[in-house]
Design a protein around this motif. Structure first.
Motif, PDB file in Angstrom:
ATOM      1  N   PRO A  60      -5.490  15.532   5.240  1.00 12.68           N
ATOM      2  CA  PRO A  60      -4.839  14.280   4.861  1.00 12.68           C
ATOM      3  C   PRO A  60      -5.744  13.440   3.958  1.00 12.68           C
ATOM      4  CG  PRO A  60      -5.576  14.205   7.139  1.00 12.68           C
ATOM      5  CD  PRO A  60      -5.749  15.610   6.692  1.00 12.68           C
ATOM      6  N   THR A  61      -5.118  12.658   3.086  1.00  8.70           N
ATOM      7  CA  THR A  61      -5.887  11.915   2.083  1.00  8.70           C
ATOM      8  C   THR A  61      -5.532  10.428   2.081  1.00  8.70           C
ATOM      9  OG1 THR A  61      -4.243  12.346   0.347  1.00  8.70           O
ATOM     10  CG2 THR A  61      -6.072  13.921   0.573  1.00  8.70           C
ATOM     11  N   LEU A  62      -6.418   9.668   1.452  1.00  7.95           N
ATOM     12  CA  LEU A  62      -6.221   8.239   1.211  1.00  7.95           C
ATOM     13  C   LEU A  62      -6.376   8.017  -0.288  1.00  7.95           C
ATOM     14  CD1 LEU A  62      -5.887   5.539   2.846  1.00  7.95           C
ATOM     15  CD2 LEU A  62      -8.350   5.238   2.546  1.00  7.95           C
ATOM     16  N   THR A  63      -5.318   7.512  -0.933  1.00  3.09           N
ATOM     17  CA  THR A  63      -5.381   7.212  -2.359  1.00  3.09           C
ATOM     18  C   THR A  63      -5.540   5.711  -2.530  1.00  3.09           C
ATOM     19  OG1 THR A  63      -4.032   9.144  -2.912  1.00  3.09           O
ATOM     20  CG2 THR A  63      -4.225   7.424  -4.585  1.00  3.09           C
ATOM     21  N   ILE A  64      -6.552   5.324  -3.281  1.00  2.00           N
ATOM     22  CA  ILE A  64      -7.009   3.938  -3.346  1.00  2.00           C
ATOM     23  C   ILE A  64      -6.600   3.310  -4.672  1.00  2.00           C
ATOM     24  CG2 ILE A  64      -9.068   2.452  -3.288  1.00  2.00           C
ATOM     25  CD1 ILE A  64     -10.416   4.914  -1.790  1.00  2.00           C
ATOM     26  N   TYR A  65      -5.848   2.218  -4.599  1.00  2.00           N
ATOM     27  CA  TYR A  65      -5.459   1.431  -5.761  1.00  2.00           C
ATOM     28  C   TYR A  65      -6.038   0.025  -5.588  1.00  2.00           C
ATOM     29  CZ  TYR A  65      -1.806   4.722  -7.366  1.00  2.00           C
ATOM     30  OH  TYR A  65      -1.109   5.815  -7.839  1.00  2.00           O
ATOM     31  N   LEU A  66      -6.979  -0.341  -6.450  1.00  2.00           N
ATOM     32  CA  LEU A  66      -7.590  -1.662  -6.361  1.00  2.00           C
ATOM     33  C   LEU A  66      -7.115  -2.545  -7.522  1.00  2.00           C
ATOM     34  CD1 LEU A  66     -11.259  -0.707  -5.424  1.00  2.00           C
ATOM     35  CD2 LEU A  66      -9.357  -1.274  -3.890  1.00  2.00           C
ATOM     36  N   PRO A  67      -6.822  -3.817  -7.255  1.00  2.00           N
ATOM     37  CA  PRO A  67      -6.438  -4.717  -8.345  1.00  2.00           C
ATOM     38  C   PRO A  67      -7.657  -5.116  -9.164  1.00  2.00           C
ATOM     39  CG  PRO A  67      -6.624  -5.951  -6.310  1.00  2.00           C
ATOM     40  CD  PRO A  67      -6.857  -4.500  -5.954  1.00  2.00           C
ATOM     41  N   GLU A  68      -7.419  -5.702 -10.312  1.00  2.00           N
ATOM     42  CA  GLU A  68      -8.514  -6.232 -11.114  1.00  2.00           C
ATOM     43  C   GLU A  68      -9.280  -7.263 -10.288  1.00  2.00           C
ATOM     44  OE1 GLU A  68      -6.737  -7.803 -14.616  1.00  2.00           O
ATOM     45  OE2 GLU A  68      -6.145  -5.833 -15.393  1.00  2.00           O
ATOM     46  N   LYS A  69     -10.588  -7.252 -10.396  1.00  2.00           N
ATOM     47  CA  LYS A  69     -11.413  -8.109  -9.544  1.00  2.00           C
ATOM     48  C   LYS A  69     -11.087  -9.584  -9.692  1.00  2.00           C
ATOM     49  CE  LYS A  69     -15.402  -5.164  -8.663  1.00  2.00           C
ATOM     50  NZ  LYS A  69     -16.896  -5.033  -8.723  1.00  2.00           N
ATOM     51  N   LYS A  71      -8.308 -10.874 -10.204  1.00  2.00           N
ATOM     52  CA  LYS A  71      -6.994 -11.166  -9.633  1.00  2.00           C
ATOM     53  C   LYS A  71      -6.918 -10.859  -8.145  1.00  2.00           C
ATOM     54  CE  LYS A  71      -4.254 -10.514 -13.859  1.00  2.00           C
ATOM     55  NZ  LYS A  71      -5.367 -10.345 -14.797  1.00  2.00           N
ATOM     56  N   ALA A  72      -7.987 -10.276  -7.602  1.00  2.46           N
ATOM     57  CA  ALA A  72      -7.958  -9.823  -6.203  1.00  2.46           C
ATOM     58  C   ALA A  72      -7.835 -10.999  -5.229  1.00  2.46           C
ATOM     59  CB  ALA A  72      -9.217  -9.019  -5.900  1.00  2.46           C
ATOM     60  N   SER A  73      -6.951 -10.836  -4.261  1.00  2.11           N
ATOM     61  CA  SER A  73      -6.706 -11.873  -3.251  1.00  2.11           C
ATOM     62  C   SER A  73      -7.578 -11.696  -2.015  1.00  2.11           C
ATOM     63  CB  SER A  73      -5.232 -11.841  -2.821  1.00  2.11           C
ATOM     64  OG  SER A  73      -4.951 -10.636  -2.124  1.00  2.11           O
ATOM     65  N   GLY A  74      -8.231 -10.536  -1.902  1.00  3.80           N
ATOM     66  CA  GLY A  74      -9.020 -10.249  -0.710  1.00  3.80           C
ATOM     67  C   GLY A  74      -8.224  -9.584   0.392  1.00  3.80           C
ATOM     68  N   SER A  75      -6.954  -9.277   0.120  1.00  3.58           N
ATOM     69  CA  SER A  75      -6.089  -8.635   1.105  1.00  3.58           C
ATOM     70  C   SER A  75      -5.864  -7.165   0.758  1.00  3.58           C
ATOM     71  CB  SER A  75      -4.728  -9.349   1.168  1.00  3.58           C
ATOM     72  OG  SER A  75      -4.893 -10.712   1.490  1.00  3.58           O
ATOM     73  N   ALA A  76      -5.424  -6.403   1.746  1.00  7.29           N
ATOM     74  CA  ALA A  76      -5.149  -4.982   1.551  1.00  7.29           C
ATOM     75  C   ALA A  76      -3.949  -4.568   2.380  1.00  7.29           C
ATOM     76  CB  ALA A  76      -6.356  -4.137   1.954  1.00  7.29           C
ATOM     77  N   VAL A  77      -3.256  -3.545   1.908  1.00 10.32           N
ATOM     78  CA  VAL A  77      -2.137  -2.974   2.650  1.00 10.32           C
ATOM     79  C   VAL A  77      -2.273  -1.458   2.656  1.00 10.32           C
ATOM     80  CG1 VAL A  77       0.366  -2.621   2.723  1.00 10.32           C
ATOM     81  CG2 VAL A  77      -0.542  -4.880   2.180  1.00 10.32           C
ATOM     82  N   VAL A  78      -2.204  -0.870   3.842  1.00 10.19           N
ATOM     83  CA  VAL A  78      -2.202   0.581   4.007  1.00 10.19           C
ATOM     84  C   VAL A  78      -0.750   1.043   3.974  1.00 10.19           C
ATOM     85  CG1 VAL A  78      -2.892   2.498   5.485  1.00 10.19           C
ATOM     86  CG2 VAL A  78      -4.326   0.436   5.368  1.00 10.19           C
ATOM     87  N   ILE A  79      -0.443   2.008   3.116  1.00  4.32           N
ATOM     88  CA  ILE A  79       0.934   2.393   2.799  1.00  4.32           C
ATOM     89  C   ILE A  79       1.279   3.731   3.451  1.00  4.32           C
ATOM     90  CG2 ILE A  79       2.547   2.903   0.917  1.00  4.32           C
ATOM     91  CD1 ILE A  79       0.492   1.330  -0.911  1.00  4.32           C
ATOM     92  N   GLY A  94       5.233   5.167  -2.350  1.00  2.31           N
ATOM     93  CA  GLY A  94       3.776   5.257  -2.348  1.00  2.31           C
ATOM     94  C   GLY A  94       3.171   4.629  -3.587  1.00  2.31           C
ATOM     95  N   ARG A  95       3.131   5.381  -4.688  1.00  6.84           N
ATOM     96  CA  ARG A  95       2.471   4.894  -5.905  1.00  6.84           C
ATOM     97  C   ARG A  95       3.130   3.635  -6.465  1.00  6.84           C
ATOM     98  NH1 ARG A  95       1.837  10.559  -6.138  1.00  6.84           N
ATOM     99  NH2 ARG A  95       3.927  10.844  -6.973  1.00  6.84           N
ATOM    100  N   GLN A  96       4.470   3.606  -6.473  1.00 13.76           N
ATOM    101  CA  GLN A  96       5.147   2.410  -6.973  1.00 13.76           C
ATOM    102  C   GLN A  96       4.820   1.187  -6.113  1.00 13.76           C
ATOM    103  OE1 GLN A  96       9.367   2.948  -7.704  1.00 13.76           O
ATOM    104  NE2 GLN A  96       9.051   5.001  -8.533  1.00 13.76           N
ATOM    105  N   ILE A  97       4.692   1.406  -4.824  1.00 13.24           N
ATOM    106  CA  ILE A  97       4.372   0.307  -3.906  1.00 13.24           C
ATOM    107  C   ILE A  97       2.945  -0.172  -4.125  1.00 13.24           C
ATOM    108  CG2 ILE A  97       4.282  -0.397  -1.484  1.00 13.24           C
ATOM    109  CD1 ILE A  97       7.114   0.327  -2.663  1.00 13.24           C
ATOM    110  N   ALA A  98       2.019   0.756  -4.319  1.00  8.18           N
ATOM    111  CA  ALA A  98       0.629   0.380  -4.568  1.00  8.18           C
ATOM    112  C   ALA A  98       0.501  -0.449  -5.841  1.00  8.18           C
ATOM    113  CB  ALA A  98      -0.241   1.630  -4.642  1.00  8.18           C
ATOM    114  N   ARG A  99       1.240  -0.066  -6.886  1.00  7.04           N
ATOM    115  CA  ARG A  99       1.171  -0.828  -8.135  1.00  7.04           C
ATOM    116  C   ARG A  99       1.778  -2.220  -7.967  1.00  7.04           C
ATOM    117  NH1 ARG A  99       2.035   4.515 -10.367  1.00  7.04           N
ATOM    118  NH2 ARG A  99       4.295   4.219 -10.376  1.00  7.04           N
ATOM    119  N   TRP A 100       2.870  -2.297  -7.202  1.00 11.88           N
ATOM    120  CA  TRP A 100       3.458  -3.614  -6.915  1.00 11.88           C
ATOM    121  C   TRP A 100       2.458  -4.499  -6.172  1.00 11.88           C
ATOM    122  CZ3 TRP A 100       5.177  -4.770  -1.640  1.00 11.88           C
ATOM    123  CH2 TRP A 100       5.655  -6.082  -1.503  1.00 11.88           C
TER     124      TRP A 100
END
Length: 310
Positions: A60-69, A71-79, A94-100
């Motif tokens: 199993p894997t974890l794919t990491i999408y980070l916002p621009e620093k 613009k980062a709010s300091g929050s995270a969501v595991v999808i 998955g990917r569409q949700i991470a980009r949103w």
């Protein structure tokens, strides 16, 4: 007692007016705010518990999408994408949700968890889900997030997995392997989109239950993972979305979970649309259900998980 045809709330797109969060329009369209692209890591570098082999399907894997620093709010969501515990819908859930999420300044982490299509049933998905939350929390500094602002989002069977994390976070699904497993597996909030919740009641889904627990699942196990029955005052604040038109996962799954949150005094917000077939993801532009990302963004902003732009 069965509840049918109640709590029907039709929410048209565009009702949010001028309140939105950084990087998102009121219609839920994400801004291009992903920093340096996504990267994928193994959840268990030393091998997952109960692994049946060493092929990709066993990892199993974890794919990491980070916002621009900036613009980062300091929050995270595991999808947790859906797929009936037989597959994972890695694009629209998955990917569409991470980009949103990145458009909101929120880091997104997609879990490609083990499931029956790869030869795994219970407890493998729960092991992978707990490990993902712990990984994100234990590496909060690296990801530029706060360890107390980590939520989960799940769709369909992924919603069952997400709600399991919010109701069974103290349960030991595997033996600790390293320092990561010292971190808490409790999410700080939950977003459940057309979620499967019950594995024991008439409004549940027999196919997904069988896929997860097996053909002759123990009744007690089915009850234990009917998550509307496991809500307590420690269950995280929850945002729910469903439609009355959903014939795959019935709307009562969300309704009964919402009522359980009410009984336990857990903050919860629910949006039920009249129309929309199962699996709509972010929703087709112009459809009523496409307003849910904006509504969710406002809910997240109200909890300090992203910023209001005005």
């Amino acid at each position: 007692m069965k509840i049918r045809g109640i709590f029907a709330v039709v929410l048209a797109a565009g009702l949010l007016g001028g309140i939105n969060c950084t990087g998102i329009s009121t219609a839920g369209e994400p801004a291009a705010a992903v920093s340096a692209g996504a990267r994928t890591e193994l959840l268990w570098p030393g091998g997952a518990p109960g692994a049946k082999g060493n092929a990709d399907k066993d990892k199993p894997t974890l794919t990491i999408y980070l916002p621009e620093k900036d613009k980062a709010s300091g929050s995270a969501v595991v999808i947790f994408p859906g797929g009936g515990y037989w597959t994972t819908a890695m694009d629209h859930e998955g990917r569409q949700i991470a980009r949103w999420l990145n458009g909101l300044g929120i880091a997104g982490f997609i879990v490609d968890y083990r499931h029956r299509g790869r030869g795994y049933g219970y407890p493998a998905p729960m092991q992978d889900a707990q490990r993902a939350i712990r990984t994100v929390r234990s590496r909060a500094g690296e990801f530029n997030i706060s360890p107390d602002k980590i939520g989960v989002i799940g769709f369909s069977a992924g919603g069952h997995l997400a709600s399991t994390m919010g109701t069974h976070f103290d349960e030991k699904f595997y033996e600790p392997k390293d320092e990561i497993d010292r971190a808490s597996a409790r999410p700080d909030f939950m977003i459940l989109i057309y979620p499967l919740i019950s594995l024991s009641e008439w409004y549940g889904h027999e196919g997904a239950k069988e896929t997860l627990l097996g053909k002759r699942a123990d009744r007690k196990l089915s009850e234990d993972f009917s998550n509307e029955k496991q809500v307590t005052s420690r269950t995280p604040p929850t945002f729910l979305v469903h439609t009355t038109q959903d014939t795959t996962v019935q709307v009562e799954n969300s309704i009964y979970f919402y009522l359980a949150c009410r009984k336990a005094r857990v903050p919860a917000e629910m949006h039920i649309y009249a129309k929309g077939k199962h699996g709509f993801g972010l929703g087709k532009p112009g459809a009523a259900v496409s307003s849910w990302p904006g509504l969710c963004a406002r809910w997240l902003a109200g909890m300090g998980m992203c910023k209001k732009s005005r």
